[in-house]
Write a protein that holds these residues in place. Structure first.
Motif, PDB file in Angstrom:
ATOM      1  N   LEU A  57     -36.147   4.320 -10.708  1.00  0.00           N
ATOM      2  CA  LEU A  57     -35.464   5.550 -11.077  1.00  0.00           C
ATOM      3  C   LEU A  57     -36.403   6.485 -11.830  1.00  0.00           C
ATOM      4  N   ALA A  58     -36.297   7.772 -11.526  1.00  0.00           N
ATOM      5  CA  ALA A  58     -37.049   8.767 -12.285  1.00  0.00           C
ATOM      6  C   ALA A  58     -36.495   8.832 -13.703  1.00  0.00           C
ATOM      7  N   ASP A  59     -37.317   9.283 -14.642  1.00  0.00           N
ATOM      8  CA  ASP A  59     -36.892   9.362 -16.036  1.00  0.00           C
ATOM      9  C   ASP A  59     -35.618  10.186 -16.186  1.00  0.00           C
ATOM     10  N   GLU A  60     -35.537  11.291 -15.462  1.00  0.00           N
ATOM     11  CA  GLU A  60     -34.363  12.160 -15.550  1.00  0.00           C
ATOM     12  C   GLU A  60     -33.105  11.442 -15.070  1.00  0.00           C
ATOM     13  N   GLU A  61     -33.233  10.675 -13.969  1.00  0.00           N
ATOM     14  CA  GLU A  61     -32.086   9.937 -13.452  1.00  0.00           C
ATOM     15  C   GLU A  61     -31.622   8.878 -14.450  1.00  0.00           C
ATOM     16  N   LEU A  62     -32.578   8.128 -14.988  1.00  0.00           N
ATOM     17  CA  LEU A  62     -32.226   7.084 -15.944  1.00  0.00           C
ATOM     18  C   LEU A  62     -31.582   7.702 -17.177  1.00  0.00           C
ATOM     19  N   GLY A  63     -32.077   8.852 -17.590  1.00  0.00           N
ATOM     20  CA  GLY A  63     -31.480   9.539 -18.732  1.00  0.00           C
ATOM     21  C   GLY A  63     -30.037   9.910 -18.488  1.00  0.00           C
ATOM     22  N   GLN A  64     -29.714  10.299 -17.271  1.00  0.00           N
ATOM     23  CA  GLN A  64     -28.332  10.634 -16.935  1.00  0.00           C
ATOM     24  C   GLN A  64     -27.425   9.412 -17.040  1.00  0.00           C
ATOM     25  N   HIS A  65     -27.955   8.251 -16.680  1.00  0.00           N
ATOM     26  CA  HIS A  65     -27.138   7.035 -16.691  1.00  0.00           C
ATOM     27  C   HIS A  65     -26.895   6.503 -18.104  1.00  0.00           C
ATOM     28  N   VAL A  66     -27.834   6.731 -19.020  1.00  0.00           N
ATOM     29  CA  VAL A  66     -27.626   6.269 -20.397  1.00  0.00           C
ATOM     30  C   VAL A  66     -26.874   7.307 -21.233  1.00  0.00           C
ATOM     31  N   SER A  67     -26.884   8.552 -20.770  1.00  0.00           N
ATOM     32  CA  SER A  67     -26.223   9.614 -21.528  1.00  0.00           C
ATOM     33  C   SER A  67     -24.726   9.335 -21.659  1.00  0.00           C
ATOM     34  N   GLY A  68     -24.226   9.438 -22.872  1.00  0.00           N
ATOM     35  CA  GLY A  68     -22.809   9.204 -23.122  1.00  0.00           C
ATOM     36  C   GLY A  68     -22.438   7.751 -23.352  1.00  0.00           C
ATOM     37  N   CYS A  69     -23.411   6.854 -23.272  1.00  0.00           N
ATOM     38  CA  CYS A  69     -23.131   5.429 -23.498  1.00  0.00           C
ATOM     39  C   CYS A  69     -23.193   5.113 -24.994  1.00  0.00           C
ATOM     40  N   ASP A  70     -22.268   4.294 -25.444  1.00  0.00           N
ATOM     41  CA  ASP A  70     -22.273   3.836 -26.826  1.00  0.00           C
ATOM     42  C   ASP A  70     -23.161   2.614 -27.000  1.00  0.00           C
ATOM     43  N   ALA A  71     -23.367   1.880 -25.907  1.00  0.00           N
ATOM     44  CA  ALA A  71     -24.178   0.660 -25.961  1.00  0.00           C
ATOM     45  C   ALA A  71     -24.833   0.436 -24.607  1.00  0.00           C
ATOM     46  N   VAL A  72     -25.977  -0.235 -24.639  1.00  0.00           N
ATOM     47  CA  VAL A  72     -26.680  -0.666 -23.432  1.00  0.00           C
ATOM     48  C   VAL A  72     -26.960  -2.149 -23.594  1.00  0.00           C
ATOM     49  N   ALA A  73     -26.609  -2.930 -22.575  1.00  0.00           N
ATOM     50  CA  ALA A  73     -26.824  -4.378 -22.635  1.00  0.00           C
ATOM     51  C   ALA A  73     -27.670  -4.804 -21.445  1.00  0.00           C
TER      52      ALA A  73
END
Length: 242
Positions: A57-73
């Motif tokens: 994934l491009a950095d921009e795409e990955l940023g969209q997927h983490v945006s708005g997340c309270d947690a990443v596991a």
């Protein structure tokens, strides 16, 4: 809460996704194939599935997927095949951890995102200078040299400990260290400790994958549990019957 899970098609990752959905949270997953998810997960109204190789994934795409997340596991790991152990990407967990953390920082969240990394009891927490016998150090050194996934686990936790640290304004972290993993159908009582209470090489305990998933779900969604373990590398064992 919204939680992004990577490694969601793995043996523990599937259980973590199910735990989070059962608790009523919104879950995003990045998977190479949605067909590897259980039917009950694929059809759940609270799941968002992204079909992609995370490292592609491009950095921009990955940023969209983490945006708005309270947690990443992250339950990422290497398949127990020759290609999985010795092929590329040899630093899957490390590279994914670093890229996810960078994406969180670039997303500039309003609060600190919780990052939960599944690791292994065989990886010592250098912050605590955990003791190890001479024999343990010799064997772990051989494993580090001969089995790339172990070095990957060590370096992934190092990204959080050394590159992110404990005062990052965008995210905070916990590294979960199970001992020898086993399969069980139900959550059972388990024990948590800041450091191993057994030698993971010569006197290993057992940890069920579903207990790991339960604890990781607690960390991602329960403030009290998070505050108890933030910035640490707790070890989890199944509680043994007396």
């Amino acid at each position: 809460m919204t939680v992004l899970v990577v490694g969601a098609t793995g043996a523990t990752g599937k259980l973590l996704v199910e735990q989070l959905l059962k608790r009523g949270h919104q879950v995003r997953v990045i998977v190479r194939s949605r067909d590897r998810l259980p039917d009950s997960v694929r059809s759940h109204p609270s799941i968002t599935i992204v079909e992609a190789n995370l490292l592609d994934l491009a950095d921009e795409e990955l940023g969209q997927h983490v945006s708005g997340c309270d947690a990443v596991a992250s339950c990422l790991g290497h398949n127990l095949t020759f290609k999985g152990l010795f092929g590329n990407p040899r630093r899957l967990v490390t590279d994914a951890t670093r890229r996810l953390c960078r994406a969180i920082e670039q997303a500039k969240p309003t609060g600190r995102v919780r990052f939960v990394l599944m690791n292994t009891a065989g990886n010592r927490n250098r912050d605590l200078d955990e003791p190890a016998t001479f024999a343990n150090r010799i064997v772990v050194g051989l494993i580090r040299w001969a089995v790339p996934p172990h070095a990957d686990n060590e370096q992934a936790s190092g990204v959080l400990r050394q590159e992110i640290g404990k005062n990052n304004s965008s995210l905070s972290w916990v590294v979960v260290r199970p001992d020898s993993l086993v399969n069980q159908s139900e959550v059972t009582e388990y024990e948590l400790a800041p450091s191993p209470t057994r030698d993971p090489i010569f006197n290993a305990g057992t940890t069920s994958r579903i207990n790991v998933a339960h604890f990781m779900a607690d960390l991602a969604t329960d403030r009290e549990v998070w505050e108890k373990w933030v910035g640490q590398m707790p070890v989890i064992y199944n509680r043994e019957e007396a």
